[in-house]
Motif scaffolding. Structure first.
Motif, PDB file in Angstrom:
ATOM      1  N   UNK A  88       0.744  -1.134   0.029  1.00 28.50           N
ATOM      2  CA  UNK A  88       0.000  -0.173   0.001  1.00 28.50           C
ATOM      3  C   UNK A  88       0.861   1.204  -0.059  1.00 28.50           C
ATOM      4  N   UNK A  89       0.348   2.443  -0.072  1.00 32.82           N
ATOM      5  CA  UNK A  89       1.089   3.564  -0.216  1.00 32.82           C
ATOM      6  C   UNK A  89       0.189   4.856   0.486  1.00 32.82           C
ATOM      7  N   UNK A  90       0.984   5.320   1.215  1.00 31.02           N
ATOM      8  CA  UNK A  90       0.301   6.258   1.987  1.00 31.02           C
ATOM      9  C   UNK A  90       1.070   7.720   2.214  1.00 31.02           C
ATOM     10  N   UNK A  91       0.118   8.863   2.407  1.00 31.63           N
ATOM     11  CA  UNK A  91       0.693  10.082   2.403  1.00 31.63           C
ATOM     12  C   UNK A  91       0.246  10.639   3.745  1.00 31.63           C
ATOM     13  N   UNK A  92       1.461  11.272   4.226  1.00 30.67           N
ATOM     14  CA  UNK A  92       0.947  11.889   5.541  1.00 30.67           C
ATOM     15  C   UNK A  92       1.542  13.484   5.669  1.00 30.67           C
ATOM     16  N   UNK A  93       1.113  14.380   6.280  1.00 26.65           N
ATOM     17  CA  UNK A  93       1.334  15.684   6.443  1.00 26.65           C
ATOM     18  C   UNK A  93       1.843  16.257   7.564  1.00 26.65           C
ATOM     19  N   UNK A  94       2.988  16.787   7.396  1.00 21.67           N
ATOM     20  CA  UNK A  94       3.516  17.228   8.398  1.00 21.67           C
ATOM     21  C   UNK A  94       3.892  18.592   8.304  1.00 21.67           C
ATOM     22  N   UNK A  95       3.157  19.454   8.849  1.00 18.06           N
ATOM     23  CA  UNK A  95       2.918  21.090   8.757  1.00 18.06           C
ATOM     24  C   UNK A  95       2.551  21.416   7.195  1.00 18.06           C
ATOM     25  N   UNK A  96       3.752  21.900   6.447  1.00 17.67           N
ATOM     26  CA  UNK A  96       3.470  22.067   4.999  1.00 17.67           C
ATOM     27  C   UNK A  96       3.864  21.197   4.286  1.00 17.67           C
ATOM     28  N   UNK A  97       5.011  20.069   4.728  1.00 20.07           N
ATOM     29  CA  UNK A  97       5.341  19.175   3.850  1.00 20.07           C
ATOM     30  C   UNK A  97       4.619  17.769   3.794  1.00 20.07           C
ATOM     31  N   UNK A  98       4.536  17.201   2.890  1.00 18.30           N
ATOM     32  CA  UNK A  98       4.129  16.073   2.384  1.00 18.30           C
ATOM     33  C   UNK A  98       5.180  14.739   2.179  1.00 18.30           C
ATOM     34  N   UNK A  99       4.880  13.788   2.896  1.00 21.82           N
ATOM     35  CA  UNK A  99       5.469  12.647   2.917  1.00 21.82           C
ATOM     36  C   UNK A  99       4.873  11.245   2.388  1.00 21.82           C
ATOM     37  N   UNK A 100       5.540  10.881   1.437  1.00 23.27           N
ATOM     38  CA  UNK A 100       4.757   9.666   0.651  1.00 23.27           C
ATOM     39  C   UNK A 100       5.457   8.376   1.112  1.00 23.27           C
TER      40      UNK A 100
END
Length: 613
Positions: A88-100
């Motif tokens: 699976x693939x997930x996106x997480x948001x840390x403030x203004x940055x996006x991590x995939x």
């Protein structure tokens, strides 16, 4: 279900909270930019491995390569390639940055470098294990190159993982690509993600991005070089830091050195095909490789080969690395016995290997196989189970014995083979204490009643001794109904003198279960007759028994005269425990005369009849 399938095929887009697995602690090392985690299934706690790869955005080059690795691992199946379960693939948001983050779930494995440290093998055992592992990886690489026309592109120590059964598996498919050697006119890169591979692992043509030469070369050229790098890292114990280190051959086994040098040939067209590497008979033929290979193709072997192999296996197993025997050979052996491909002598090897396990591991890894084998129609298997019951009988739970084992064992009571009838009888010394009263009264005692009139005198004798030993497991009503009749009506009147002697001893051993009326009216009259028995051993036992029972009656007389009626109706047993202990020892030590403790001559003469028929 649809959401789960979508995640498997193309990534569900859901976060790790929706991943049907728990992510545990990471291992210290993993291939490339991946992180290798321990994990478990949320459904049943089954162990898995979870690989994760993160990038700053969805177009990150590492993520693109990772997606290629997921696609390839999912579609390429081979026994020596890591088994894919889920992704699976997930996106997480840390403030203004996006991590995939990409997640791959596989069978539970650990990095080869970590497993080598954990095993701590040395000398011949280390070399045998390395030979077996390299054989597996060479087979996997050969499958990719020769059968699938694929190039792995990053074979090294880091691209190998080890399963719970210590099998080596190839993974790290991020660079993997089709070999398009037929398209020699093309000048573009054949391996889109070759930039992920460290320069120290690249052959000259790949280091120079000479795609024309690569396309003219055989499909195994790049991965054969990688196998050479793997061999160097494996035997040197060091991670390759620069290509020049490959020239240091001091740690490479002499029998493998010529092939090692051919794998690393400067001319791609002259590099050794991995399929030829496994044909190196001198290096890859050792006890461990040959033993595991035989077990894996057991169905192709004839009965003579199987019988010879399994008779040698117990001694052979002692010479092999203990952890490999327990984690690899033992499961193979258990499976082959369960499914009928192994011969009866394999049971001896199974129990010997099982003796090296802790009691908890024995109960989970060996006992389930043994319980299933009791249902086997193979008489040789049944004989083996009964002959070795003292090695595992105590580990069987009462419920398993009563519900799953006894019904199959009981068929031996009526078997046409006297040897099997006797083995079945003697197995009850271990199994009877675990049977329910319903099974003992409704089944076991009926079989024993028939065996007391068996045509074989040794079986009649042993039946009487067994009854004397299991008397304590009968309820009071059953004891009163069964024991005196079994000993006086049948055993004491048997035409076989040791059977009569066994009857006398059994009465003495169970004397505490009879009241004084039964002793005076039913037991003593029958024993007194034997004081003039033609056999001197029977006469001696009869006199001892008369003395013992008269003492009980006398104690009753004295208590009655003194007005003390406490326990007056029941007997005592001055020496019964010793006799009971003798009977149990004789049965337990059947077939092991060298281990028997010296006993009184009278007892020993009777014990001689407890040998196999």
């Amino acid at each position: 279900m649809f959401k789960f399938l979508k995640g498997v095929v193309a990534g569900s887009g859901s976060g790790p909270n929706n991943l049907p697995y728990n992510i545990g602690d990471p291992y210290p090392s993993a291939w490339g930019s991946w992180t290798h985690h321990r994990g478990t299934s949320k459904d049943d706690g089954t162990p898995v491995s979870i690989f994760s790869l993160s990038g700053s955005n969805a177009n990150d080059g590492h993520l693109a390569a990772g997606r290629n690795g997921v696609k390839r691992l999912r579609t390429v199946r081979h026994p020596n390639i890591l088994s894919f379960l889920h992704s699976t693939e997930a996106e997480t948001f840390d403030g203004s940055a996006t991590k995939v983050t990409i997640y791959i779930v596989t069978e539970p494995v650990m990095p080869l470098s970590e497993k080598i440290k954990e095993l701590g093998l040395e000398g011949t055992q280390r070399d045998e294990y390395y030979a077996w592992g390299l054989h597996r990886i060479a087979k996997a690489v050969s499958f990719l190159n020769n059968d699938c026309k694929l190039v792995h592109g990053s074979v090294s120590l880091a691209s190998v993982v080890v399963t719970q059964t210590l099998d080596w598996k190839l993974h790290a498919f991020d660079v993997l690509s089709e070999f398009d050697g037929n398209n020699e006119a093309s000048t573009g890169p054949m391996l889109q993600y070759e930039w992920l591979v460290g320069s120290q692992y690249k052959p000259t043509e790949l280091l120079k991005s000479d795609w024309a030469t690569i396309r003219k070369s055989p499909p195994w050229a790049i991965d054969s070089w990688g196998l050479g790098c793997l061999i160097y890292e494996l035997f040197s114990g060091m991670k390759l830091s620069k290509t020049e280190e490959l020239r240091n051959t001091a740690s490479i086994p002499k029998s493998l050195l010529p092939d090692y040098q051919r794998l690393l040939s400067s001319m791609p067209s002259r590099r050794l095909n991995s399929s030829k590497l496994v044909e190196n008979n001198e290096y890859f033929q050792n006890k461990l490789v040959d033993t595991i290979h035989f077990m894996e193709i057991l169905n192709l072997k004839d009965s003579v080969e199987k019988d010879t192999f399994f008779r040698k296996l117990p001694n052979l197993a002692e010479q092999l690395p203990r952890q490999i025997v327990l984690k690899k050979l033992l499961p193979l052996l258990a499976s082959s016995l369960e499914f009928g491909s192994a011969a009866a002598p394999a049971l001896t090897a199974l129990l010997k290997m099982g003796s090296w396990l802790s009691s908890e591991e024995f109960s989970t890894k060996v006992l389930p196989t043994i319980v299933k084998l009791f249902a086997s129609n193979d008489r040789a298997i049944r004989v083996g189970l009964l002959q070795h019951i003292d090695q595992y009988g105590e580990s069987l739970s009462a419920q398993v014995v009563d519900e799953q084992v006894y019904s199959h064992v009981a068929t031996g009571f009526s078997d046409t083979s006297a040897f099997l009838r006797e083995l079945t009888l003697k197995s009850m010394l271990v199994l009877a204490p675990k049977l329910s009263q319903r099974t003992i009264s409704g089944s076991l005692l009926k079989y024993l009643s028939k065996l007391q009139v068996d045509e074989e005198p040794a079986i009649r004798t042993n039946t009487t001794i067994l009854l004397g030993n299991i008397g304590s497991y009968l309820n009071e009503g059953t004891r009163k109904r069964v024991l005196i009749n079994a000993f006086t009506v049948r055993a004491l009147r048997d035409t076989f003198s040791p059977a009569r002697g066994a009857g006398v001893m059994a009465l003495c051993a169970t004397s505490s279960y009879y009241d004084v009326t039964e002793i005076a009216t039913r037991i003593l009259p029958n024993i007194v007759v034997l004081t003039i028995d033609p056999d001197s051993d029977v006469r001696s036992k009869a006199f001892q028994a008369v003395d013992q029972f008269l003492q009980i009656v006398k104690q009753y007389h004295d208590k009655t005269n003194s007005g003390d009626t406490t326990g007056a109706a029941s007997g005592g047993i001055p020496s019964g425990n010793a006799l009971l202990g003798w009977a149990m020892s004789s049965l337990t030590l059947k077939g092991k005369p060298s281990e028997q403790t010296p006993v009184a001559s009278a007892n020993f003469r009777c014990a001689s009849y407890l040998c196999p028929l």
